[in-house]
Scaffold this active site. Structure first.
Site, PDB file in Angstrom:
ATOM      1  N   CYS A  85      19.408  16.649  -1.167  1.00  0.00           N
ATOM      2  CA  CYS A  85      19.613  17.498   0.202  1.00  0.00           C
ATOM      3  C   CYS A  85      20.805  18.013   0.850  1.00  0.00           C
ATOM      4  O   CYS A  85      20.599  19.618   1.565  1.00  0.00           O
ATOM      5  CB  CYS A  85      18.382  17.163   0.617  1.00  0.00           C
ATOM      6  SG  CYS A  85      17.214  15.466   0.839  1.00  0.00           S
ATOM      7  N   LYS A 329      11.905  19.796  10.263  1.00  0.00           N
ATOM      8  CA  LYS A 329      10.943  19.611  10.340  1.00  0.00           C
ATOM      9  C   LYS A 329       9.670  20.338  10.837  1.00  0.00           C
ATOM     10  O   LYS A 329       9.019  20.195  10.899  1.00  0.00           O
ATOM     11  CB  LYS A 329      10.859  18.337  12.332  1.00  0.00           C
ATOM     12  CG  LYS A 329       9.377  18.384  12.819  1.00  0.00           C
ATOM     13  CD  LYS A 329       9.062  16.969  11.776  1.00  0.00           C
ATOM     14  CE  LYS A 329       7.275  16.621  11.789  1.00  0.00           C
ATOM     15  NZ  LYS A 329       6.639  17.851  11.066  1.00  0.00           N
ATOM     16  N   HIS A 333      12.221  22.140   5.041  1.00  0.00           N
ATOM     17  CA  HIS A 333      12.964  21.825   3.901  1.00  0.00           C
ATOM     18  C   HIS A 333      12.691  21.670   2.480  1.00  0.00           C
ATOM     19  O   HIS A 333      12.499  20.527   1.227  1.00  0.00           O
ATOM     20  CB  HIS A 333      13.241  20.294   4.128  1.00  0.00           C
ATOM     21  CG  HIS A 333      14.291  19.203   3.873  1.00  0.00           C
ATOM     22  ND1 HIS A 333      14.954  20.210   3.286  1.00  0.00           N
ATOM     23  CD2 HIS A 333      14.057  17.713   3.663  1.00  0.00           C
ATOM     24  CE1 HIS A 333      16.639  18.746   3.448  1.00  0.00           C
ATOM     25  NE2 HIS A 333      15.450  17.580   2.991  1.00  0.00           N
TER      26      HIS A 333
HETATM   27  N1  COA Z   1       4.596  18.030   9.106  1.00  0.00           N
HETATM   28  C1  COA Z   1       3.545  18.632   9.932  1.00  0.00           C
HETATM   29  N2  COA Z   1       2.535  18.978   8.976  1.00  0.00           N
HETATM   30  C2  COA Z   1       2.456  18.762   7.697  1.00  0.00           C
HETATM   31  C3  COA Z   1       3.602  17.789   7.361  1.00  0.00           C
HETATM   32  C4  COA Z   1       4.842  17.994   7.770  1.00  0.00           C
HETATM   33  N3  COA Z   1       5.692  16.806   7.452  1.00  0.00           N
HETATM   34  N4  COA Z   1       3.850  17.677   5.993  1.00  0.00           N
HETATM   35  C5  COA Z   1       2.453  18.029   5.664  1.00  0.00           C
HETATM   36  N5  COA Z   1       1.770  18.391   7.160  1.00  0.00           N
HETATM   37  C6  COA Z   1       0.070  18.891   6.662  1.00  0.00           C
HETATM   38  C7  COA Z   1      -0.280  19.962   5.876  1.00  0.00           C
HETATM   39  O1  COA Z   1       0.316  21.304   6.295  1.00  0.00           O
HETATM   40  C8  COA Z   1      -0.959  19.823   5.934  1.00  0.00           C
HETATM   41  O2  COA Z   1      -2.416  20.271   6.717  1.00  0.00           O
HETATM   42  P1  COA Z   1      -3.721  21.058   6.771  1.00  0.00           P
HETATM   43  O3  COA Z   1      -4.582  19.966   5.855  1.00  0.00           O
HETATM   44  O4  COA Z   1      -3.985  21.671   7.735  1.00  0.00           O
HETATM   45  O5  COA Z   1      -3.032  22.296   4.689  1.00  0.00           O
HETATM   46  C9  COA Z   1      -1.868  17.964   5.896  1.00  0.00           C
HETATM   47  O6  COA Z   1      -0.663  18.273   6.485  1.00  0.00           O
HETATM   48  C10 COA Z   1      -1.915  17.918   4.792  1.00  0.00           C
HETATM   49  O7  COA Z   1      -0.194  17.788   3.646  1.00  0.00           O
HETATM   50  P2  COA Z   1      -0.161  17.467   2.159  1.00  0.00           P
HETATM   51  O8  COA Z   1       0.770  18.140   1.375  1.00  0.00           O
HETATM   52  O9  COA Z   1      -2.046  16.974   1.036  1.00  0.00           O
HETATM   53  O10 COA Z   1       0.482  16.118   2.812  1.00  0.00           O
HETATM   54  P3  COA Z   1       0.944  14.587   2.220  1.00  0.00           P
HETATM   55  O11 COA Z   1       0.369  13.636   3.020  1.00  0.00           O
HETATM   56  O12 COA Z   1       1.075  14.519   0.794  1.00  0.00           O
HETATM   57  O13 COA Z   1       2.564  15.018   2.844  1.00  0.00           O
HETATM   58  C11 COA Z   1       4.846  14.110   3.610  1.00  0.00           C
HETATM   59  C12 COA Z   1       3.053  14.307   3.727  1.00  0.00           C
HETATM   60  C13 COA Z   1       5.114  13.772   5.117  1.00  0.00           C
HETATM   61  C14 COA Z   1       4.449  12.685   2.884  1.00  0.00           C
HETATM   62  C15 COA Z   1       4.999  14.855   2.771  1.00  0.00           C
HETATM   63  O14 COA Z   1       5.274  15.923   3.786  1.00  0.00           O
HETATM   64  C16 COA Z   1       6.725  14.007   2.604  1.00  0.00           C
HETATM   65  O15 COA Z   1       7.277  13.178   1.609  1.00  0.00           O
HETATM   66  N6  COA Z   1       7.912  15.041   3.498  1.00  0.00           N
HETATM   67  C17 COA Z   1       9.346  14.028   3.269  1.00  0.00           C
HETATM   68  C18 COA Z   1       9.590  14.711   2.062  1.00  0.00           C
HETATM   69  C19 COA Z   1      10.840  14.225   2.123  1.00  0.00           C
HETATM   70  O16 COA Z   1      11.049  12.743   1.596  1.00  0.00           O
HETATM   71  N7  COA Z   1      12.210  14.780   1.804  1.00  0.00           N
HETATM   72  C20 COA Z   1      13.904  14.713   1.751  1.00  0.00           C
HETATM   73  C21 COA Z   1      14.559  13.820   2.724  1.00  0.00           C
HETATM   74  S1  COA Z   1      15.624  13.124   2.267  1.00  0.00           S
END
Ligand code: COA
Length: 385
Positions: A85, A329, A333
């Site tokens: 990242c 956030k 990202h």
């Molecule tokens: N914050 C706010 N809303 C979020 C979000 C977040 N981080 N991630 C997804 N959403 C929303 C989407 O817009 C979607 O909304 P909608 O239903 O109104 O369209 C809903 O939540 C579901 O989205 P989806 O893509 O199915 O989410 P998910 O459950 O598959 O993934 C996380 C969510 C948090 C698990 C995923 O974003 C994640 O793993 N994030 C971390 C990424 C990471 O590790 N980066 C490296 C860091 S070192």
């Protein structure tokens, strides 16, 4: 070493771009930075691009040449940098060193990631490759899982509360509301965070940065070349540190040594102290990481990060406005683009066209790779050094 100016910035909107390829994103951000710098393409003599995982996400590697080709930059040296990242900040750091040393006069720096062409679980598996594949990823430990361990330990050792972590996300969503490039322009409350779905206990959905497509770019110039640029912002320092690839090998789960090492080098290079910094963009991939970053950078004592946030110190009117654009956030990202985007938002603050303006003459970015195995800090100022 020569003074280095930031002559132009540009980015795509961060979010889901199903109608655009990775090269479309690179070209859009790159052209926008070139236009902002008001330069001819043939003035650019080197290209640096940060990207973590384009092969796994899109099938496309060899991004240095691809970017130079599609931006019509001719036969210049074009190199890709990878540090999970922190890839974008690594590209920027190396461009800065090249321009400062006299090897390059005008460099274009890009960061990109196109993450939504694969399914969500596949994106998360690809991200996990930034940890220890044999001892973490292979047994199912995701990045949310790793940062959840750090959060639990911080709560246990220092009494950090769930509400304090939630306030990090509330602050960043508040700031992202005015940022037209942000993935989420929505304000949230502590209650929203605490009621959002559980991802890795104690981290919930609204503690996490999202999966994002996007690209960011900026143009660096030597002081000589920048004479024609009106009120340039200067890049005045850079630092980089490393740590064990696996979290379990660290002496502490609640501090990131690579950040401290990077900070020492960056401040020495910039010839300033941390208390000269007026505005921060830090790596809030998960809410706990912003709290740890504030402690590791020395803005508060170890263990006091949660209370520091609760006291409003990171708000736009606080003692150290942090992630004034929405951070990872709310802003999104796209991992390889994040470090370049952070630099762009500091530059916007210093040249006075930020989405949420604060009074700042010096700003710093902290970009972290993995669970802290790489940290890169870049420093900017309204004045050269
Ligand atoms: N914050 C706010 N809303 C979020 C979000 C977040 N981080 N991630 C997804 N959403 C929303 C989407 O817009 C979607 O909304 P909608 O239903 O109104 O369209 C809903 O939540 C579901 O989205 P989806 O893509 O199915 O989410 P998910 O459950 O598959 O993934 C996380 C969510 C948090 C698990 C995923 O974003 C994640 O793993 N994030 C971390 C990424 C990471 O590790 N980066 C490296 C860091 S070192």
């Amino acid at each position: 070493m020569r003074n280095v100016a930031v002559a132009g910035i540009g980015q795509t909107k961060f979010g889901e771009h199903w109608d655009k390829s990775i090269r479309d994103l690179i070209v859009e951000a790159g052209n926008s930075a070139i236009n902002d710098a008001s330069i001819e393409r043939n003035e650019i003599d080197s290209l640096f691009i940060g990207c973590m995982s384009s092969g796994r996400y899109t099938g496309q590697e060899h991004l240095g040449a691809l970017a130079a080709d599609n931006l019509r930059l001719g036969h210049i040296p074009a190199t890709r940098f990878e540090g999970a990242c922190a890839s974008g900040s690594l590209a920027l750091r190396n461009a800065y060193i090249n321009v400062a040393s006299g090897r390059s006069d005008v460099a274009i720096v890009l960061g990109v990631e196109k993450m939504t062409d694969v399914a969500g679980d596949e994106a998360i598996t690809s991200l996990a490759a930034a940890g220890d594949q044999e001892w973490e990823a292979a047994i199912g430990l995701t990045f949310a899982g790793l940062y959840a361990l750090m959060a639990r330990k911080h709560m246990h050792d220092y009494g950090t509360t769930r509400e304090q972590m939630a306030l990090v996300s509330v602050n960043n969503h508040h700031n992202g509301f005015n940022n037209k490039y942000a993935q989420f322009q929505t304000k949230i409350t502590v209650d929203d965070v605490l009621k959002s779905s559980m991802v890795a206990d104690p981290l919930r959905l609204l503690d996490c940065s999202p999966i994002t497509d996007g690209a960011a770019a900026l143009v660096l110039m030597s002081a000589d070349k920048a004479r024609a640029v009106e009120n340039p912002v200067w890049m005045i320092g850079t630092g980089q540190g490393s740590d064990t690839i696996a979290l379990h090998d660290r002496a502490s789960y609640t501090e990131i040594m690579a950040t401290k090492v990077a900070a020492r080098e960056a401040l020495t290079d910039a010839r300033i102290e941390m208390n000269n910094i007026d505005v921060l963009e830090v790596h809030d991939c998960f809410s706990i990481n912003e709290i740890i970053a504030l402690e590791d950078l020395g803005f508060c004592a170890k263990g006091d990060g949660g209370r520091f946030v609760e006291n409003g110190e990171i708000s736009l009117s606080g003692s150290i406005p942090t992630n004034t654009s929405g951070g990872l956030k709310a802003g999104g990202h796209p991992v390889g683009a994040t470090g370049v985007r952070q630099a762009i938002d500091i530059v916007r603050q210093l040249r006075g066209d930020a989405f949420n303006k604060v009074n700042a003459q010096k700003g710093l970015t902290l970009n972290i790779g993995g669970s802290g195995a790489t940290a890169v800090i870049n420093v900017f100022s309204t004045e050269g050094k």
